[in-house]
Design an enzyme around this catalytic site. Structure first.
Site, PDB file in Angstrom:
ATOM      1  N   TYR A   1      -3.780  -4.850  37.747  1.00  0.00           N
ATOM      2  CA  TYR A   1      -2.335  -4.855  38.042  1.00  0.00           C
ATOM      3  C   TYR A   1      -1.524  -4.543  36.789  1.00  0.00           C
ATOM      4  O   TYR A   1      -0.708  -3.617  36.771  1.00  0.00           O
ATOM      5  CB  TYR A   1      -1.914  -6.221  38.628  1.00  0.00           C
ATOM      6  CG  TYR A   1      -0.416  -6.442  38.587  1.00  0.00           C
ATOM      7  CD1 TYR A   1       0.447  -5.662  39.352  1.00  0.00           C
ATOM      8  CD2 TYR A   1       0.144  -7.432  37.764  1.00  0.00           C
ATOM      9  CE1 TYR A   1       1.823  -5.855  39.297  1.00  0.00           C
ATOM     10  CE2 TYR A   1       1.526  -7.636  37.713  1.00  0.00           C
ATOM     11  CZ  TYR A   1       2.362  -6.840  38.479  1.00  0.00           C
ATOM     12  OH  TYR A   1       3.720  -7.032  38.418  1.00  0.00           O
TER      13      TYR A   1
ATOM     14  N   THR B   1       6.948  -5.882  34.302  1.00  0.00           N
ATOM     15  CA  THR B   1       6.476  -7.252  34.139  1.00  0.00           C
ATOM     16  C   THR B   1       6.141  -7.579  32.687  1.00  0.00           C
ATOM     17  O   THR B   1       5.786  -6.681  31.910  1.00  0.00           O
ATOM     18  CB  THR B   1       5.214  -7.461  35.016  1.00  0.00           C
ATOM     19  OG1 THR B   1       4.581  -8.676  34.653  1.00  0.00           O
ATOM     20  CG2 THR B   1       4.187  -6.341  34.809  1.00  0.00           C
ATOM     21  N   ASP B   2       6.178  -8.873  32.358  1.00  0.00           N
ATOM     22  CA  ASP B   2       5.740  -9.305  31.024  1.00  0.00           C
ATOM     23  C   ASP B   2       4.219  -9.186  30.866  1.00  0.00           C
ATOM     24  O   ASP B   2       3.700  -9.251  29.744  1.00  0.00           O
ATOM     25  CB  ASP B   2       6.185 -10.752  30.745  1.00  0.00           C
ATOM     26  CG  ASP B   2       5.672 -11.784  31.754  1.00  0.00           C
ATOM     27  OD1 ASP B   2       4.971 -11.411  32.707  1.00  0.00           O
ATOM     28  OD2 ASP B   2       5.988 -12.982  31.572  1.00  0.00           O
ATOM     29  N   GLU B   3       3.491  -9.011  31.998  1.00  0.00           N
ATOM     30  CA  GLU B   3       2.022  -8.997  31.920  1.00  0.00           C
ATOM     31  C   GLU B   3       1.491  -7.789  31.156  1.00  0.00           C
ATOM     32  O   GLU B   3       0.342  -7.779  30.726  1.00  0.00           O
ATOM     33  CB  GLU B   3       1.413  -9.079  33.328  1.00  0.00           C
ATOM     34  CG  GLU B   3       1.935 -10.304  34.065  1.00  0.00           C
ATOM     35  CD  GLU B   3       1.177 -10.666  35.338  1.00  0.00           C
ATOM     36  OE1 GLU B   3       0.022 -10.262  35.492  1.00  0.00           O
ATOM     37  OE2 GLU B   3       1.782 -11.370  36.165  1.00  0.00           O
TER      38      GLU B   3
ATOM     39  N   LYS C   1       0.918  -1.303  35.799  1.00  0.00           N
ATOM     40  CA  LYS C   1       2.343  -1.423  35.465  1.00  0.00           C
ATOM     41  C   LYS C   1       2.605  -0.861  34.059  1.00  0.00           C
ATOM     42  O   LYS C   1       3.623  -0.218  33.819  1.00  0.00           O
ATOM     43  CB  LYS C   1       2.800  -2.879  35.550  1.00  0.00           C
ATOM     44  CG  LYS C   1       2.850  -3.466  36.946  1.00  0.00           C
ATOM     45  CD  LYS C   1       3.841  -2.805  37.881  1.00  0.00           C
ATOM     46  CE  LYS C   1       5.276  -3.090  37.523  1.00  0.00           C
ATOM     47  NZ  LYS C   1       6.207  -2.507  38.558  1.00  0.00           N
TER      48      LYS C   1
END
Ligand code: NAD
Ligand code: TYD
Length: 353
Positions: A159, A133-135, A163
């Site tokens: 989260y 993810t970009d997060e 990741k």
């Protein structure tokens, strides 16, 4: 030839499996634990189709994964399996560490043991593609440049931290052991079969049910929106042509504040399925307490995947959201199946207490 996916009963994995069979016809083994987010109904059109093999299990179960690899001899593994919802990670981070960190570790170890036994040609052709993810890059200010593959990792939620940890493991398994890995970091996906805990499907279903449309804080947080079928084509492209060890950011070039997203959904629904009685679905918008640690802005610089691999998204936000809303209007039976008691419990925990 066979590929193995994990998490293929979830939102993105499910779309990927359906598109894979439709486009390539190559056999796909699908390992999924069937958590609340996994739904075999998504794959019901594949019942009886021997190109899809479903294996109910946990990526953290090393013996199980090793036996699947021995039996099916895949040429690639694509790891979608994860706990994926930021709000749930705030209420209960343990499952995120278990699946996203320890689970990915186990999958990497099983893959490494399998890969080491292959002959030289098979070894160099093998791929482990990790979907992230970009997060992991943290939060951008209003005028910052979008995330490129060289941005520092600055995850802010349980989260995104889990990741980020999994991305580091994947990188290390390549540098240390030579495992041929690829990593993709994408923005917020939307489209068919999206579990209605995430903003877009939640707003569509709440609107139709006459319920409040909850906007966290001031609704000015920005996300980049990527239509899920575009994401699936990006993954196929990276799997086929990506350079081993590289990271590719995948985005839709569609940065929008949350409130604008919700306005677009309301206006589209007003046109496609006008409300009973007077008024617009916009009347149901309700501002609620903000998410703790809420990241302000994500944006993706997707030029590398376009330059090196020739991939770019096909859908605009306007075309993608119309397809998505039409899909929900036409698939109320899928919706009825996933909005079970457990889903209602989540809504009351998150929005009422
Ligand atoms: P999802 O929550 O809809 O689906 C996850 C799937 O993984 C479910 O089918 C679940 O049953 C399965 N699963 C969970 N734990 C498992 C385990 N231990 N073993 C085997 N299966 C397990 O998630 P999604 O939205 O489809 O996301 C897929 C991947 O893409 C995730 O890795 C996520 O981090 C990443 N991602 C998602 C988005 C997005 O907008 N949805 C954006 C960026 C990255
Ligand atoms: P979400 O779909 O949960 O994805 P993510 O947190 O991974 O970006 O949320 C998208 C944005 O919408 C995010 O800024 C949080 C916000 N949001 C709301 O305002 N209300 C809601 O009920 C939900 C679920 C999300």
């Amino acid at each position: 030839m066979t590929v193995l996916v994990s998490g293929g009963a979830g939102f993105i994995g499910g779309n990927f499996v359906l598109d894979w069979i439709a486009q390539s016809g190559e056999r796909i083994v699908n390992v999924d634990k069937l958590t609340y987010a996994g739904n075999l109904d998504t794959l019901k059109s594949l019942r009886g189709d021997d190109r899809h093999v479903f294996a109910h299990g946990d990526i953290g179960d090393r013996e199980f994964i090793e036996s699947l690899l021995r039996t099916h001899q895949p040429r690639a593994i694509i790891n979608f399996a994860a706990e994926s919802h930021v709000d749930r990670s705030i209420h209960g981070p343990a499952a995120f560490i278990e699946t996203n960190v320890v689970g990915t570790f186990n999958l990497l170890e099983a893959a490494r043991a399998f890969w080491q036994e292959l002959n030289d040609d098979e070894k160099s052709a093998f791929r482990f593609l990790h979907v992230s993810t970009d997060e992991v890059y943290g939060s951008l200010g209003a005028t910052d440049a979008p995330f490129s593959e060289n941005n520092r990792y600055e995850p802010n939620s349980p989260y995104s931290a889990s990741k980020a940890a999994s991305d580091h493991l994947v990188r290390a398994w390549h540098h240390t052991y030579g495992l041929p890995v690829l990593t993709t970091n994408c923005s917020n996906n939307y489209g068919p079969y999206h579990f209605p805990e995430k903003l877009i499907p939640l707003v569509i279903l709440n609107a139709l049910a006459g319920k409040p449309l909850p906007i966290y804080g001031d609704g000015q947080q920005i996300r980049d929106w990527l239509y899920v079928k575009d994401h699936c084509s990006a993954i196929r492209t990276v799997l086929a042509n990506g350079r081993v060890g590289e990271v590719y950011n995948v985005g839709g070039w569609n940065e929008k504040p949350n409130l604008a997203v919700v306005h677009t959904i309301c206006d589209t629904l007003d046109a496609l399925k006008p409300r009973q009685g007077a008024g617009s679905y916009r009347d149901q918008i309700t501002f609620v307490k903000d998410r703790p640690g809420h990241d302000r802005r994500y944006a993706i610089d997707a030029r590398k995947i376009e330059r090196d691999l020739g991939w770019k998204p096909v859908e605009t936000f306007e075309s993608g959201i119309e397809k998505t809303i039409s899909w929900y209007l036409n698939n109320q039976d899928w919706v009825a199946n996933v909005t079970s008691g457990a889903y209602r419990d989540w809504l009351s925990q998150q929005y009422e207490n």
